[in-house]
Design a protein around this motif. Structure first.
Motif, mmCIF file in Angstrom:
data_model
loop_
_atom_site.group_PDB
_atom_site.id
_atom_site.type_symbol
_atom_site.label_atom_id
_atom_site.label_comp_id
_atom_site.label_asym_id
_atom_site.label_seq_id
_atom_site.Cartn_x
_atom_site.Cartn_y
_atom_site.Cartn_z
ATOM 1 N N VAL A 98 3.249 3.808 -7.690
ATOM 2 C CA VAL A 98 3.757 3.287 -6.422
ATOM 3 C C VAL A 98 5.218 2.852 -6.488
ATOM 4 O O VAL A 98 5.941 2.967 -5.494
ATOM 5 C CB VAL A 98 2.858 2.118 -5.944
ATOM 6 C CG1 VAL A 98 3.419 1.485 -4.691
ATOM 7 C CG2 VAL A 98 1.449 2.626 -5.679
ATOM 8 N N ALA A 101 -2.168 -5.546 -4.217
ATOM 9 C CA ALA A 101 -3.199 -4.579 -4.580
ATOM 10 C C ALA A 101 -4.301 -5.244 -5.396
ATOM 11 O O ALA A 101 -5.496 -5.012 -5.171
ATOM 12 C CB ALA A 101 -2.582 -3.432 -5.379
ATOM 13 N N VAL A 115 0.535 -0.056 -1.368
ATOM 14 C CA VAL A 115 -0.815 0.153 -1.897
ATOM 15 C C VAL A 115 -1.863 0.001 -0.798
ATOM 16 O O VAL A 115 -2.778 0.828 -0.657
ATOM 17 C CB VAL A 115 -1.100 -0.808 -3.060
ATOM 18 C CG1 VAL A 115 -2.555 -0.682 -3.511
ATOM 19 C CG2 VAL A 115 -0.175 -0.529 -4.224
ATOM 20 N N SER A 158 -4.159 3.009 0.552
ATOM 21 C CA SER A 158 -5.610 2.879 0.357
ATOM 22 C C SER A 158 -6.356 2.893 1.686
ATOM 23 O O SER A 158 -7.514 3.320 1.761
ATOM 24 C CB SER A 158 -5.929 1.601 -0.413
ATOM 25 O OG SER A 158 -5.552 0.450 0.339
ATOM 26 N N ILE A 210 -7.161 1.905 -4.761
ATOM 27 C CA ILE A 210 -6.342 0.771 -5.196
ATOM 28 C C ILE A 210 -6.369 0.647 -6.716
ATOM 29 O O ILE A 210 -5.335 0.455 -7.371
ATOM 30 C CB ILE A 210 -6.825 -0.540 -4.543
ATOM 31 C CG1 ILE A 210 -6.504 -0.526 -3.050
ATOM 32 C CG2 ILE A 210 -6.163 -1.748 -5.211
ATOM 33 C CD1 ILE A 210 -7.094 -1.698 -2.293
ATOM 34 N N MET A 236 -4.202 3.251 -8.315
ATOM 35 C CA MET A 236 -2.781 2.941 -8.140
ATOM 36 C C MET A 236 -2.340 1.795 -9.043
ATOM 37 O O MET A 236 -1.242 1.816 -9.611
ATOM 38 C CB MET A 236 -2.485 2.639 -6.668
ATOM 39 C CG MET A 236 -2.423 3.890 -5.800
ATOM 40 S SD MET A 236 -1.905 3.563 -4.096
ATOM 41 C CE MET A 236 -3.458 3.031 -3.369
#
Length: 456
Positions: free
Chosen positions: A34, A120, A262, A266, A277, A280
């Protein structure tokens, strides 16, 4: 899996293993996360159209990765961490000069990753802001402490998981209507912002330079330089460019992706949101572990030069890496509510300090010494590289100073930055120190090359 026993020292030939294709997965996965995606959003946020943002990203990443991959090729040949090799240019103790800058840069990026992942982690754990950042830092520390092999294995795993995740995200975007003129190349061009995005994208790639050889140094010495270069180059270009391009696309389609990427991504997965999540978070944990691992290497290289140390115990590694992780975590906690300005500044500021080092290192390796070094002397302050190389330190400072007229930060806007409308300091940061170093040293360097220790 055992904890890595090697650290800043030369890796003996009998302990070398692996194939350069591992470099593809580690650099591909290091970008499949990310924080890289956030770099891709910066052009859209600044008002550049999607098509021009994409062109700037591809150009910047393609140029910046040339320097990153050139550093990677040094690893198998010398068998030592990237920044130890800087002792040949700066002196055994003098190398602490750029090492301190690198150490701080790694810490700042580690802190940035903690901020990006805060929400996240809170999405699937009932914890507060600070606790989420602390947990993220702790997991990154454990992986970094175990070391090289775990990091490479995680890279292979995350290449598949993160690559699959972002591919699905691309599929989700196919049904979303693009803004008017987003792909019209005749509109939406702003030269200043285009140049800025090129610089930011190149900066991201060049930023791997100070530690890229840390992850190729275990490869056998007879590993092809071309293979090392191209597996590193392709892994980094494809990983960084694809994710940044996706970031630009998502910023054009989902406005909240720039503030909470995130959660925004998601949300596309419906009931599978938490799985997305977790993947990531794991992706950013990987790059965070790389940052901590190499921050530790830079920190110990700096200290060991003063004390003449060649090996570091696991206990010292645990303490030093733990302190580094703690500092990064505290910075993340402190800056978490002013992140956008903070992230933009460190992405640009690393140009001022890391690029002049990269230019000097590559000029020395490829143009002046042509890969011929005495590895034992890099650990001996009384050896041929000496304690300090004053001329290199002066050239490095000139390289840094050459960026001042082009700087553009949230708190300082230089003359040329205002004329051009963006920061273009990466160009003089590459050219000035490289040229000065080459012309100063091309007829002066005489080296008794000993690429490895005779008893290994």
């Amino acid at each position: 899996m055992d904890i890595e026993k090697r650290s800043i020292e030369f890796v003996p030939h009998e302990e070398r293993y692996g194939h350069p294709k591992r470099l593809f997965t580690i650099w591909f996965s290091a970008n499949m996360q990310v924080t890289t995606l956030m770099v891709g959003t910066l052009g859209i946020v600044s008002g550049l159209s999607l098509i021009w943002t994409c062109l700037a990203i591809v150009l910047g990443v393609s140029i910046g990765t040339v320097f990153m991959a050139a550093h990677s090729s040094q690893g198998p040949h010398l068998g030592i961490p990237q920044m130890i090799q800087s002792r040949a240019q700066f002196g055994v103790i003098g190398a602490g000069f750029p090492l301190l800058i690198n150490y701080l840069a790694f810490i700042l990026f580690t802190a940035a990753n903690g901020v990006v992942m805060r929400d996240a982690i809170k999405a699937f754990l009932d914890v507060g802001d600070n606790t989420a950042i602390i947990l993220f830092g702790l997991i990154s520390f454990i992986i970094g402490y175990v070391g090289y092999e775990l990091i490479h294995r995680l890279g292979a795993l995350m290449s598949a998981l993160s690559g699959g995740l972002f591919l699905i995200v691309v599929g989700f975007t196919l049904d979303m209507p693009l803004p008017h003129h987003a792909l019209d190349i005749s509109q939406g061009f702003k030269a200043a912002i285009f140049g800025l995005v090129v610089m930011q994208s190149a900066s991201w790639a060049i930023g791997f330079g100070p530690y890229v050889a840390d992850y190729s140094r275990y490869l056998p010495k007879n590993t092809s330089d071309k293979q090392t270069f191209w597996f590193s180059y392709l892994g980094n270009v494809l990983g960084a460019a694809l994710v940044m391009l996706l970031g630009a696309l998502l910023a054009s389609l989902l406005k909240d992706v720039t503030s909470n990427p995130v959660i925004a991504i998601s949300g596309l997965f419906g009931p599978w949101a938490k799985v997305a999540i977790i993947i990531m978070v794991m992706g950013v944990i990987e790059i965070n572990a790389l940052n901590l691992y190499s921050a530790y290497m830079s920190g110990m290289t700096m200290v060991s030069g003063i004390h003449g140390m060649e090996r570091i115990s696991r206990k010292v590694k645990f303490v030093v890496m733990g302190i580094t992780a703690l500092i990064a975590t505290l910075i993340a906690i402190k800056t978490q509510y002013n992140f956008n300005a903070y992230f933009s500044d460190i992405l640009i500021a690393q140009i001022y300090f890391l690029v002049p080092w990269s230019a000097i290192n590559l000029a020395d390796y490829y143009l002046v010494r042509k890969g011929q070094y005495s590895v034992p002397d890099m650990y001996d302050a009384n050896g041929q590289y000496g304690k300090y190389n004053v001329s290199t330190m002066v050239i490095y400072l000139i390289g840094v100073l050459s960026t001042v007229p082009f700087m553009d930060l949230s708190f300082y806007h230089s003359y040329f930055a205002q004329v051009f409308g963006s920061d273009q300091s990466w160009i003089p940061a590459l050219i000035v120190p490289a040229a000065l170093y080459y012309f100063w040293n091309k007829n002066k360097v005489s080296v008794k090359a000993t690429p490895s220790y005779p008893n290994h």
